[in-house]
Motif scaffolding. Structure first.
Motif, PDB file in Angstrom:
ATOM      1  N   LEU A 131      56.015 -60.435 -72.253  1.00 37.24           N
ATOM      2  CA  LEU A 131      57.056 -61.465 -72.186  1.00 37.24           C
ATOM      3  C   LEU A 131      58.400 -60.764 -72.252  1.00 37.24           C
ATOM      4  CD1 LEU A 131      57.203 -64.853 -74.015  1.00 37.24           C
ATOM      5  CD2 LEU A 131      59.145 -63.308 -74.157  1.00 37.24           C
ATOM      6  N   VAL A 132      59.299 -61.169 -71.384  1.00 33.86           N
ATOM      7  CA  VAL A 132      60.621 -60.553 -71.342  1.00 33.86           C
ATOM      8  C   VAL A 132      61.657 -61.671 -71.278  1.00 33.86           C
ATOM      9  CG1 VAL A 132      60.580 -60.332 -68.819  1.00 33.86           C
ATOM     10  CG2 VAL A 132      62.025 -58.805 -70.169  1.00 33.86           C
ATOM     11  N   ALA A 133      62.799 -61.470 -71.924  1.00 37.18           N
ATOM     12  CA  ALA A 133      63.811 -62.523 -71.997  1.00 37.18           C
ATOM     13  C   ALA A 133      65.202 -61.918 -71.986  1.00 37.18           C
ATOM     14  CB  ALA A 133      63.616 -63.363 -73.262  1.00 37.18           C
ATOM     15  N   ALA A 134      66.163 -62.719 -71.586  1.00 39.11           N
ATOM     16  CA  ALA A 134      67.571 -62.313 -71.608  1.00 39.11           C
ATOM     17  C   ALA A 134      68.409 -63.526 -71.973  1.00 39.11           C
ATOM     18  CB  ALA A 134      68.011 -61.765 -70.251  1.00 39.11           C
ATOM     19  N   VAL A 135      69.561 -63.278 -72.596  1.00 39.90           N
ATOM     20  CA  VAL A 135      70.514 -64.325 -72.937  1.00 39.90           C
ATOM     21  C   VAL A 135      71.864 -63.966 -72.337  1.00 39.90           C
ATOM     22  CG1 VAL A 135      71.801 -65.419 -74.821  1.00 39.90           C
ATOM     23  CG2 VAL A 135      69.333 -65.070 -75.033  1.00 39.90           C
ATOM     24  N   VAL A 136      72.506 -64.960 -71.762  1.00 35.57           N
ATOM     25  CA  VAL A 136      73.821 -64.812 -71.140  1.00 35.57           C
ATOM     26  C   VAL A 136      74.822 -65.646 -71.924  1.00 35.57           C
ATOM     27  CG1 VAL A 136      75.175 -65.224 -69.051  1.00 35.57           C
ATOM     28  CG2 VAL A 136      72.806 -64.470 -68.871  1.00 35.57           C
ATOM     29  N   ALA A 179      69.715 -63.687 -64.756  1.00 37.77           N
ATOM     30  CA  ALA A 179      70.908 -63.852 -65.599  1.00 37.77           C
ATOM     31  C   ALA A 179      72.151 -64.009 -64.721  1.00 37.77           C
ATOM     32  CB  ALA A 179      71.059 -62.657 -66.535  1.00 37.77           C
ATOM     33  N   ARG A 180      72.255 -63.208 -63.673  1.00 33.68           N
ATOM     34  CA  ARG A 180      73.380 -63.343 -62.732  1.00 33.68           C
ATOM     35  C   ARG A 180      73.336 -64.694 -62.026  1.00 33.68           C
ATOM     36  NH1 ARG A 180      71.396 -58.161 -62.146  1.00 33.68           N
ATOM     37  NH2 ARG A 180      72.857 -56.490 -62.656  1.00 33.68           N
ATOM     38  N   PHE A 181      72.132 -65.118 -61.661  1.00 31.10           N
ATOM     39  CA  PHE A 181      71.966 -66.407 -60.990  1.00 31.10           C
ATOM     40  C   PHE A 181      72.379 -67.542 -61.922  1.00 31.10           C
ATOM     41  CE2 PHE A 181      68.996 -69.667 -58.982  1.00 31.10           C
ATOM     42  CZ  PHE A 181      69.777 -69.824 -57.836  1.00 31.10           C
ATOM     43  N   ALA A 182      72.074 -67.426 -63.213  1.00 27.15           N
ATOM     44  CA  ALA A 182      72.472 -68.451 -64.180  1.00 27.15           C
ATOM     45  C   ALA A 182      73.986 -68.572 -64.257  1.00 27.15           C
ATOM     46  CB  ALA A 182      71.900 -68.117 -65.555  1.00 27.15           C
ATOM     47  N   VAL A 183      74.687 -67.447 -64.244  1.00 25.57           N
ATOM     48  CA  VAL A 183      76.153 -67.486 -64.257  1.00 25.57           C
ATOM     49  C   VAL A 183      76.663 -68.229 -63.029  1.00 25.57           C
ATOM     50  CG1 VAL A 183      78.255 -66.091 -64.160  1.00 25.57           C
ATOM     51  CG2 VAL A 183      76.341 -65.365 -65.605  1.00 25.57           C
ATOM     52  N   PHE A 184      76.068 -67.958 -61.875  1.00 24.86           N
ATOM     53  CA  PHE A 184      76.465 -68.652 -60.643  1.00 24.86           C
ATOM     54  C   PHE A 184      76.210 -70.153 -60.751  1.00 24.86           C
ATOM     55  CE2 PHE A 184      74.394 -70.452 -56.825  1.00 24.86           C
ATOM     56  CZ  PHE A 184      75.533 -70.650 -56.050  1.00 24.86           C
ATOM     57  N   LEU A 185      75.054 -70.553 -61.281  1.00 27.31           N
ATOM     58  CA  LEU A 185      74.732 -71.980 -61.371  1.00 27.31           C
ATOM     59  C   LEU A 185      75.640 -72.712 -62.355  1.00 27.31           C
ATOM     60  CD1 LEU A 185      70.832 -71.822 -61.333  1.00 27.31           C
ATOM     61  CD2 LEU A 185      72.336 -72.544 -59.467  1.00 27.31           C
ATOM     62  N   ALA A 186      76.212 -71.981 -63.298  1.00 29.59           N
ATOM     63  CA  ALA A 186      77.122 -72.600 -64.262  1.00 29.59           C
ATOM     64  C   ALA A 186      78.556 -72.636 -63.754  1.00 29.59           C
ATOM     65  CB  ALA A 186      77.067 -71.840 -65.588  1.00 29.59           C
ATOM     66  N   ARG A 187      78.966 -71.631 -62.985  1.00 31.99           N
ATOM     67  CA  ARG A 187      80.378 -71.491 -62.628  1.00 31.99           C
ATOM     68  C   ARG A 187      80.673 -71.587 -61.136  1.00 31.99           C
ATOM     69  NH1 ARG A 187      82.618 -66.657 -66.586  1.00 31.99           N
ATOM     70  NH2 ARG A 187      81.850 -67.550 -68.558  1.00 31.99           N
ATOM     71  N   ALA A 206      57.693 -68.847 -65.792  1.00 32.43           N
ATOM     72  CA  ALA A 206      59.112 -68.482 -65.749  1.00 32.43           C
ATOM     73  C   ALA A 206      59.955 -69.664 -66.169  1.00 32.43           C
ATOM     74  CB  ALA A 206      59.505 -68.037 -64.338  1.00 32.43           C
ATOM     75  N   ASN A 207      61.108 -69.374 -66.755  1.00 29.14           N
ATOM     76  CA  ASN A 207      62.025 -70.440 -67.138  1.00 29.14           C
ATOM     77  C   ASN A 207      63.460 -69.931 -67.131  1.00 29.14           C
ATOM     78  OD1 ASN A 207      63.586 -71.941 -69.624  1.00 29.14           O
ATOM     79  ND2 ASN A 207      62.304 -73.329 -68.438  1.00 29.14           N
ATOM     80  N   LEU A 208      64.342 -70.775 -66.613  1.00 31.49           N
ATOM     81  CA  LEU A 208      65.784 -70.530 -66.621  1.00 31.49           C
ATOM     82  C   LEU A 208      66.441 -71.761 -67.233  1.00 31.49           C
ATOM     83  CD1 LEU A 208      68.432 -69.121 -65.770  1.00 31.49           C
ATOM     84  CD2 LEU A 208      68.121 -70.093 -63.497  1.00 31.49           C
ATOM     85  N   THR A 209      67.146 -71.585 -68.360  1.00 28.56           N
ATOM     86  CA  THR A 209      67.758 -72.690 -69.088  1.00 28.56           C
ATOM     87  C   THR A 209      69.235 -72.389 -69.302  1.00 28.56           C
ATOM     88  OG1 THR A 209      65.704 -73.214 -70.257  1.00 28.56           O
ATOM     89  CG2 THR A 209      67.748 -74.007 -71.236  1.00 28.56           C
ATOM     90  N   GLU A 211      77.984 -76.479 -71.420  1.00 31.61           N
ATOM     91  CA  GLU A 211      78.978 -76.760 -72.446  1.00 31.61           C
ATOM     92  C   GLU A 211      79.106 -75.607 -73.437  1.00 31.61           C
ATOM     93  OE1 GLU A 211      80.088 -80.222 -75.763  1.00 31.61           O
ATOM     94  OE2 GLU A 211      78.290 -80.406 -74.509  1.00 31.61           O
ATOM     95  N   ASP A 212      77.978 -74.985 -73.791  1.00 26.91           N
ATOM     96  CA  ASP A 212      78.006 -73.859 -74.723  1.00 26.91           C
ATOM     97  C   ASP A 212      78.295 -72.537 -74.019  1.00 26.91           C
ATOM     98  OD1 ASP A 212      77.249 -75.218 -77.231  1.00 26.91           O
ATOM     99  OD2 ASP A 212      75.350 -75.577 -76.207  1.00 26.91           O
ATOM    100  N   ASP A 213      78.223 -72.535 -72.680  1.00 28.17           N
ATOM    101  CA  ASP A 213      78.363 -71.323 -71.875  1.00 28.17           C
ATOM    102  C   ASP A 213      77.322 -70.288 -72.290  1.00 28.17           C
ATOM    103  OD1 ASP A 213      79.308 -69.763 -69.871  1.00 28.17           O
ATOM    104  OD2 ASP A 213      81.186 -69.199 -70.836  1.00 28.17           O
TER     105      ASP A 213
END
Length: 461
Positions: free
Chosen positions: A32-37, A237-245, A303-306, A310-312
């Protein structure tokens, strides 16, 4: 994007590691591997056990299953933004002859087109895509199980159709379009249709014994736009930044915000959990926190991307097992741990760069009937309307350049706010989608529909 482990406090990092350690041990995942942005940067990466004898890092690929659908949705939204289609267009206008042409593009994106959840047998996730070379093989003889547009029913064939739409309008294979228009601009160099070393192998774990069985790794063929991709925590993680901003090289902030906006009713079973769906993104309210993103699974992988906009804060969690883990809960917990342990530092308050007297004339206290509201001009150039006490409708408004303002959210989204002035130029009232807001409750000097009793306010005597 660089990983800055020091950006989080030691106690936060340990809590994150503890959470994934518990998940891996109790879920019996081979790895299991995880990252936080946070704030647009990867601030933590963690892994448990190994892939091919070494601990997986942010460059090891895992299959991400249905997170692929979010990538496909981005391609469709690009077509919309370029004017090549409208989300309200029926599919038949651009891709004729499918048998599901009455469904709109938006309905396909939101899984409200009425299509079946899966393709006809044999089980598509465990058989070669060569068995389904044409769209008709994916859709089958009865592609529609529900009336078009009536209910949310998750559909893998629906996203296969959207991939075919992309290919039709771009004149190139789906994966080629994806690489040129999304992966390369965002720097997602470790995201691909086929696994590239180093990558994890997919495993099934026996439910009643600590034993494992390798899962087949099939090329999904036509169904690739619904679940083919392999990726890494670094890329997601890069994709998450794009989906938020947003990123103007791919999609604007406004368009990704549209993707994150509910576009489908919740299934009856999901109502209590507050789960719904946008345009290629899952949406859930959990513990008072609005979470968006997507989950994914294929035999051998979860897989999961959350993301909490609001919290960024965002979390990516990948595992190489078929079942046993609820990665959505793990991702939500990783976001919560960071958001609660180290709350987002608000941007410093700054005044308006320029003060427009006409805007200052609008701000202050207003009444909708007897309900008191405050209208405020903010440094981002918007107007913000909110009740002064208790609950009620609130919204921000964007200037149109002609003295009017358009609502951006909530009940007043798209509605016109129009200042109404007297013959001498003084401000009489505000017209908001035909509602009249006055400076005093039912101001007799304003044009209140139905008029105001000439005897005015009174008691009971």
């Amino acid at each position: 994007m660089t990983t800055t482990q020091e950006a989080l406090l030691p106690g936060t990092r340990r809590a994150l590691l503890h959470r994934i350690a518990v998940a891996q041990a109790e879920g019996r995942a081979p790895s299991l591997v995880a990252a936080v942005v946070r704030d647009g940067q990867t601030v933590w990466h963690g892994a448990r056990t190994s892939v091919d004898g070494h601990g997986p890092d942010e460059s090891v690929q895992y299959r991400i299953g249905s997170i692929t659908k979010t990538f496909t949705a981005v391609l469709v939204m690009r077509l919309r933004d370029e004017g090549l289609l409208d989300l309200a267009d029926p599919l038949e206008k651009h891709l004729p002859g499918t048998g599901v042409g009455e469904a709109t593009i938006a309905e396909l994106l939101a899984h409200t087109a009425g299509l079946a959840a899966e393709s006809p047998a044999p089980w598509w996730e465990r058989t070669p895509g060569s068995l389904r070379p044409e769209l008709s093989d994916v859709l089958g003889e009865q592609p529609l199980l529900h009336p078009v547009g009536r209910r949310h029913h998750y559909s893998n064939p629906g996203y296969t159709v959207l991939g075919a739409l992309v290919e039709e309008l771009r004149g190139a294979p789906w994966e080629e379009v994806l690489r040129n228009e999304v992966l390369e601009p965002l720097g997602l160099h470790r995201t691909s249709g086929q696994p590239v070393t180093p990558h994890a192998g997919g495993w099934a774990v026996h439910p009643w014994a600590d034993a494992m069985l390798p899962e087949p790794l099939e090329d999904l063929g036509r169904m690739a736009p619904a679940g083919q991709l392999w990726s890494t925590t670094g890329d997601l993680a890069r994709f998450a930044v794009f989906l938020a901003r947003g990123d103007d090289r791919v999609l604007s902030a406004e368009s990704v915000r549209e993707m994150r906006t509910p576009a489908a009713p919740a299934e009856a079973a999901d109502v209590l959990d507050g789960v719904t769906y946008g345009l290629g993104m899952q949406i859930q309210r959990q513990g008072g926190r609005l979470l968006v993103g997507h989950s994914g699974s294929l035999p051998g992988f979860l897989a999961n991307l959350t993301i909490s906009v609001e919290d960024d804060v965002a979390a990516v969690v990948l595992a190489n097992c078929t079942s046993g883990l609820l990665l959505g809960a793990v991702g939500a917990d990783l976001v919560r741990i960071v958001a609660e342990a180290e709350p987002r530092i608000p941007e410093p308050w700054r005044p308006l760069r320029e003060v427009d007297p006409a805007v200052l004339d609008l701000v202050g206290q207003w009444y909708w009937g007897t309900h008191a509201f405050g209208l405020r001009a903010t440094a981002d150039g918007l107007l913000s309307l909110a009740p002064l006490a208790g609950g009620g409708r609130r919204a921000r408004f964007r200037a149109n350049g002609d003295g009017t303002w358009t609502g951006l959210e909530g009940y007043y989204a798209g509605e016109l706010l129009r200042p109404v002035r007297r013959a001498d130029g003084s401000l009489s009232h505000l017209d908001l989608g035909s509602f009249v807001f006055t400076r005093q409750p039912y101001d007799p000097e304003a044009a209140v529909p139905g008029g105001v009793d000439p005897e005015g306010w009174r008691g009971i005597g």
